[in-house]
Motif scaffolding. Structure first.
Motif, PDB file in Angstrom:
ATOM      1  N   SER A 161      24.520  34.414  47.590  1.00  0.00           N
ATOM      2  CA  SER A 161      24.425  34.014  48.994  1.00  0.00           C
ATOM      3  C   SER A 161      25.658  33.251  49.455  1.00  0.00           C
ATOM      4  O   SER A 161      25.949  33.216  50.650  1.00  0.00           O
ATOM      5  CB  SER A 161      23.171  33.158  49.227  1.00  0.00           C
ATOM      6  OG  SER A 161      23.310  31.883  48.645  1.00  0.00           O
ATOM      7  N   GLN A 162      26.400  32.644  48.542  1.00  0.00           N
ATOM      8  CA  GLN A 162      27.514  31.779  48.917  1.00  0.00           C
ATOM      9  C   GLN A 162      28.871  32.480  48.945  1.00  0.00           C
ATOM     10  O   GLN A 162      29.681  32.238  49.819  1.00  0.00           O
ATOM     11  CB  GLN A 162      27.584  30.581  47.970  1.00  0.00           C
ATOM     12  CG  GLN A 162      26.351  29.708  48.014  1.00  0.00           C
ATOM     13  CD  GLN A 162      26.110  29.146  49.394  1.00  0.00           C
ATOM     14  OE1 GLN A 162      26.930  28.402  49.919  1.00  0.00           O
ATOM     15  NE2 GLN A 162      24.999  29.494  50.009  1.00  0.00           N
ATOM     16  N   LEU A 163      29.122  33.323  47.977  1.00  0.00           N
ATOM     17  CA  LEU A 163      30.454  33.906  47.823  1.00  0.00           C
ATOM     18  C   LEU A 163      30.843  34.937  48.891  1.00  0.00           C
ATOM     19  O   LEU A 163      32.001  34.966  49.302  1.00  0.00           O
ATOM     20  CB  LEU A 163      30.616  34.489  46.422  1.00  0.00           C
ATOM     21  CG  LEU A 163      32.030  34.782  45.968  1.00  0.00           C
ATOM     22  CD1 LEU A 163      32.920  33.541  46.054  1.00  0.00           C
ATOM     23  CD2 LEU A 163      32.032  35.323  44.545  1.00  0.00           C
ATOM     24  N   PRO A 164      29.934  35.781  49.387  1.00  0.00           N
ATOM     25  CA  PRO A 164      30.368  36.797  50.366  1.00  0.00           C
ATOM     26  C   PRO A 164      31.051  36.221  51.605  1.00  0.00           C
ATOM     27  O   PRO A 164      32.074  36.755  52.047  1.00  0.00           O
ATOM     28  CB  PRO A 164      29.073  37.537  50.712  1.00  0.00           C
ATOM     29  CG  PRO A 164      28.269  37.440  49.451  1.00  0.00           C
ATOM     30  CD  PRO A 164      28.545  36.040  48.943  1.00  0.00           C
ATOM     31  N   ASP A 165      30.518  35.154  52.183  1.00  0.00           N
ATOM     32  CA  ASP A 165      31.157  34.578  53.372  1.00  0.00           C
ATOM     33  C   ASP A 165      32.545  34.045  53.047  1.00  0.00           C
ATOM     34  O   ASP A 165      33.477  34.170  53.851  1.00  0.00           O
ATOM     35  CB  ASP A 165      30.297  33.460  53.974  1.00  0.00           C
ATOM     36  CG  ASP A 165      29.064  34.002  54.677  1.00  0.00           C
ATOM     37  OD1 ASP A 165      29.031  35.208  54.999  1.00  0.00           O
ATOM     38  OD2 ASP A 165      28.124  33.211  54.906  1.00  0.00           O
ATOM     39  N   LEU A 166      32.689  33.435  51.879  1.00  0.00           N
ATOM     40  CA  LEU A 166      34.004  32.938  51.473  1.00  0.00           C
ATOM     41  C   LEU A 166      34.977  34.102  51.296  1.00  0.00           C
ATOM     42  O   LEU A 166      36.113  34.042  51.772  1.00  0.00           O
ATOM     43  CB  LEU A 166      33.908  32.133  50.181  1.00  0.00           C
ATOM     44  CG  LEU A 166      35.247  31.630  49.645  1.00  0.00           C
ATOM     45  CD1 LEU A 166      35.885  30.626  50.600  1.00  0.00           C
ATOM     46  CD2 LEU A 166      35.076  31.016  48.267  1.00  0.00           C
ATOM     47  N   ILE A 167      34.538  35.170  50.628  1.00  0.00           N
ATOM     48  CA  ILE A 167      35.404  36.342  50.426  1.00  0.00           C
ATOM     49  C   ILE A 167      35.812  36.932  51.772  1.00  0.00           C
ATOM     50  O   ILE A 167      36.976  37.274  51.971  1.00  0.00           O
ATOM     51  CB  ILE A 167      34.702  37.402  49.549  1.00  0.00           C
ATOM     52  CG1 ILE A 167      34.457  36.857  48.148  1.00  0.00           C
ATOM     53  CG2 ILE A 167      35.510  38.691  49.509  1.00  0.00           C
ATOM     54  CD1 ILE A 167      35.680  36.526  47.353  1.00  0.00           C
ATOM     55  N   ASP A 168      34.872  37.031  52.706  1.00  0.00           N
ATOM     56  CA  ASP A 168      35.211  37.538  54.052  1.00  0.00           C
ATOM     57  C   ASP A 168      36.292  36.676  54.703  1.00  0.00           C
ATOM     58  O   ASP A 168      37.263  37.189  55.256  1.00  0.00           O
ATOM     59  CB  ASP A 168      33.977  37.567  54.956  1.00  0.00           C
ATOM     60  CG  ASP A 168      33.084  38.759  54.708  1.00  0.00           C
ATOM     61  OD1 ASP A 168      33.544  39.750  54.097  1.00  0.00           O
ATOM     62  OD2 ASP A 168      31.913  38.702  55.133  1.00  0.00           O
ATOM     63  N   ALA A 169      36.125  35.368  54.638  1.00  0.00           N
ATOM     64  CA  ALA A 169      37.093  34.457  55.263  1.00  0.00           C
ATOM     65  C   ALA A 169      38.451  34.548  54.581  1.00  0.00           C
ATOM     66  O   ALA A 169      39.492  34.576  55.245  1.00  0.00           O
ATOM     67  CB  ALA A 169      36.574  33.022  55.215  1.00  0.00           C
ATOM     68  N   LEU A 170      38.458  34.609  53.252  1.00  0.00           N
ATOM     69  CA  LEU A 170      39.726  34.692  52.530  1.00  0.00           C
ATOM     70  C   LEU A 170      40.411  36.032  52.771  1.00  0.00           C
ATOM     71  O   LEU A 170      41.628  36.093  52.899  1.00  0.00           O
ATOM     72  CB  LEU A 170      39.507  34.467  51.033  1.00  0.00           C
ATOM     73  CG  LEU A 170      39.080  33.059  50.639  1.00  0.00           C
ATOM     74  CD1 LEU A 170      38.808  32.989  49.140  1.00  0.00           C
ATOM     75  CD2 LEU A 170      40.126  32.039  51.054  1.00  0.00           C
ATOM     76  N   ALA A 194      40.288  37.783  55.447  1.00  0.00           N
ATOM     77  CA  ALA A 194      40.899  37.722  56.784  1.00  0.00           C
ATOM     78  C   ALA A 194      42.240  37.002  56.749  1.00  0.00           C
ATOM     79  O   ALA A 194      43.158  37.357  57.493  1.00  0.00           O
ATOM     80  CB  ALA A 194      39.944  37.024  57.756  1.00  0.00           C
ATOM     81  N   SER A 195      42.387  36.003  55.864  1.00  0.00           N
ATOM     82  CA  SER A 195      43.637  35.236  55.778  1.00  0.00           C
ATOM     83  C   SER A 195      44.632  35.813  54.781  1.00  0.00           C
ATOM     84  O   SER A 195      45.838  35.745  55.005  1.00  0.00           O
ATOM     85  CB  SER A 195      43.347  33.794  55.358  1.00  0.00           C
ATOM     86  OG  SER A 195      42.612  33.128  56.342  1.00  0.00           O
TER      87      SER A 195
END
Length: 170
Positions: free
Chosen positions: A56-65, A67-68
């Motif tokens: 539940s935690q890692l997908p949002d971080l991967i999406d944000a990273l 993008a950058s």
């Protein structure tokens, strides 16, 4: 939409290395875009997950990273810090390999390519807002050569906060 039983996430304001103040809540990442080939006490950013559930935690971080930084190939994590250890996650239409170790070093390595490694300090989810703010600020400070353990000691993040609750027998 689900409601977190612990209530709303505490809001932090963190000043980045460029002097920009930004809100930081559990689940946030603070990133300084600088690659490094050395892990010796040097962080490119910090991440404060909301829970120890990696799916539940890692997908949002991967999406944000992504993008950058562009596509993320691998993520290296400490297996002792999470409730489960899947070998990979599918984020959007992209598969990200997860490398696990049991080193208890409170770090995460994000790999974009062979020589593009970003080292993050991982703040335990149950950390207070004040301690997380201190730790994240230290982690993104230019020239920081302080280990995760030292950052946590200075920030007042205790060993008990770092422990993962025992998993129920299966």
């Amino acid at each position: 939409m689900t409601t977190d039983p612990r209530g709303p996430a505490p809001l932090l304001l963190l000043e980045d290395t460029a002097g920009v103040v930004q809100p930081v809540v559990p689940g946030s990442a603070v990133l300084r875009l600088e690659t490094t080939s050395s892990r010796a006490g040097f962080f490119d950013g910090a991440w404060w997950p909301r829970s120890r559930d990696i799916r539940s935690q890692l997908p949002d971080l991967i999406d944000a990273l992504t993008a950058s930084l562009g596509p993320i190939a691998r993520v290296g994590l400490d297996a002792s810090a999470w409730n489960e250890v899947p070998p990979l996650l599918v984020v959007g239409d992209h598969t990200v390999r997860i490398d696990w170790s049991v080193v208890d070093d409170s770090t995460m390595i994000v790999t974009r390519g062979h020589h593009d490694h970003f080292v993050f300090l991982v703040i335990p989810p149950q950390t207070s807002a004040a301690a997380a703010h201190t730790a994240m600020t230290m982690a993104v400070r230019d020239g920081n050569r302080v280990s995760a353990e030292q950052v946590f000691d200075i920030a007042g993040i205790t060993p008990a906060q770092r422990e993962v609750p025992r998993r129920p027998p299966t």
